[in-house]
Design an enzyme around this catalytic site. Structure first.
Site, PDB file in Angstrom:
ATOM      1  N   HIS A   1      -2.199  -5.387   1.492  1.00 50.91           N
ATOM      2  CA  HIS A   1      -3.327  -6.015   1.287  1.00 50.91           C
ATOM      3  C   HIS A   1      -3.224  -7.423   0.812  1.00 50.91           C
ATOM      4  CE1 HIS A   1      -7.139  -6.929  -0.529  1.00 50.91           C
ATOM      5  NE2 HIS A   1      -6.704  -7.681  -1.655  1.00 50.91           N
TER       6      HIS A   1
ATOM      7  N   THR B   1      -5.293  -7.205  10.661  1.00 48.48           N
ATOM      8  CA  THR B   1      -5.455  -5.799   9.965  1.00 48.48           C
ATOM      9  C   THR B   1      -5.169  -4.738  10.836  1.00 48.48           C
ATOM     10  OG1 THR B   1      -7.587  -6.895   8.847  1.00 48.48           O
ATOM     11  CG2 THR B   1      -7.372  -4.224   8.860  1.00 48.48           C
TER      12      THR B   1
ATOM     13  N   LYS C   1       0.686  -1.230  -0.093  1.00 47.95           N
ATOM     14  CA  LYS C   1      -0.008  -0.045  -0.079  1.00 47.95           C
ATOM     15  C   LYS C   1       0.819   1.189  -0.142  1.00 47.95           C
ATOM     16  CE  LYS C   1      -3.884  -2.324   2.110  1.00 47.95           C
ATOM     17  NZ  LYS C   1      -4.889  -2.029   3.501  1.00 47.95           N
TER      18      LYS C   1
END
Length: 141
Positions: free
Chosen positions: A115, A91, A9
């Site tokens: 991700h 997460t 990311k």
């Protein structure tokens, strides 16, 4: 061999952690099949994360994912999806197991470095979002 999709990311790119994260991925036995550096627009980020469009964090996610370059990759390994989910960790990096990618490199639940596809079916769909069939072809090396 199973495949999964990952995206390094914008926070990973911004913090210059691409090499460190790829090293951890390869040391865990994953083979990089395809990789590119790209920048998502708000529209393309919204399309990719459309499954979350009704969730309260959707707007922030789209804004974050379009805030800078990212690095999508197709990875290959036996049991790739489940093994990769284990490797990246929860997460929320505060809840991620010790030694996982998010535990080592992520700062927050919103900016969590990476991700990973949550199923083999989604991995195939997500890979098609970023890579053509020609780009995703198996290369013997």
């Amino acid at each position: 061999m199973e495949r999964t999709l990952t995206i390094l990311k914008p926070d990973c790119v911004r913090k210059q952690l691409i090499g460190a994260v790829i090293d951890k991925i390869e040391r865990a036995g994953f083979r990089v099949v395809a990789m590119k550096k790209t920048k998502l627009t708000a529209q393309t980020a919204g399309e990719f994360y459309a499954v979350h469009s009704q969730r309260p964090f959707y707007g922030e996610l789209v804004e974050f994912m379009s805030s800078g370059p990212c690095v999508p990759m197709i990875l290959e390994k036996e049991n790739a999806v489940a093994d990769f989910r284990t490797l990246i960790g929860a997460t929320d990096p505060a809840e991620a197991a010790e030694g996982t990618i998010r535990n080592l490199f992520a700062d927050s639940k919103g900016e969590n470095i990476i991700h990973g596809s949550d199923s083999a079916e989604n991995a195939q769909i997500e890979a098609g979002f970023f890579f053509s069939t020609e780009e995703a072809v198996r290369v013997n090396n």
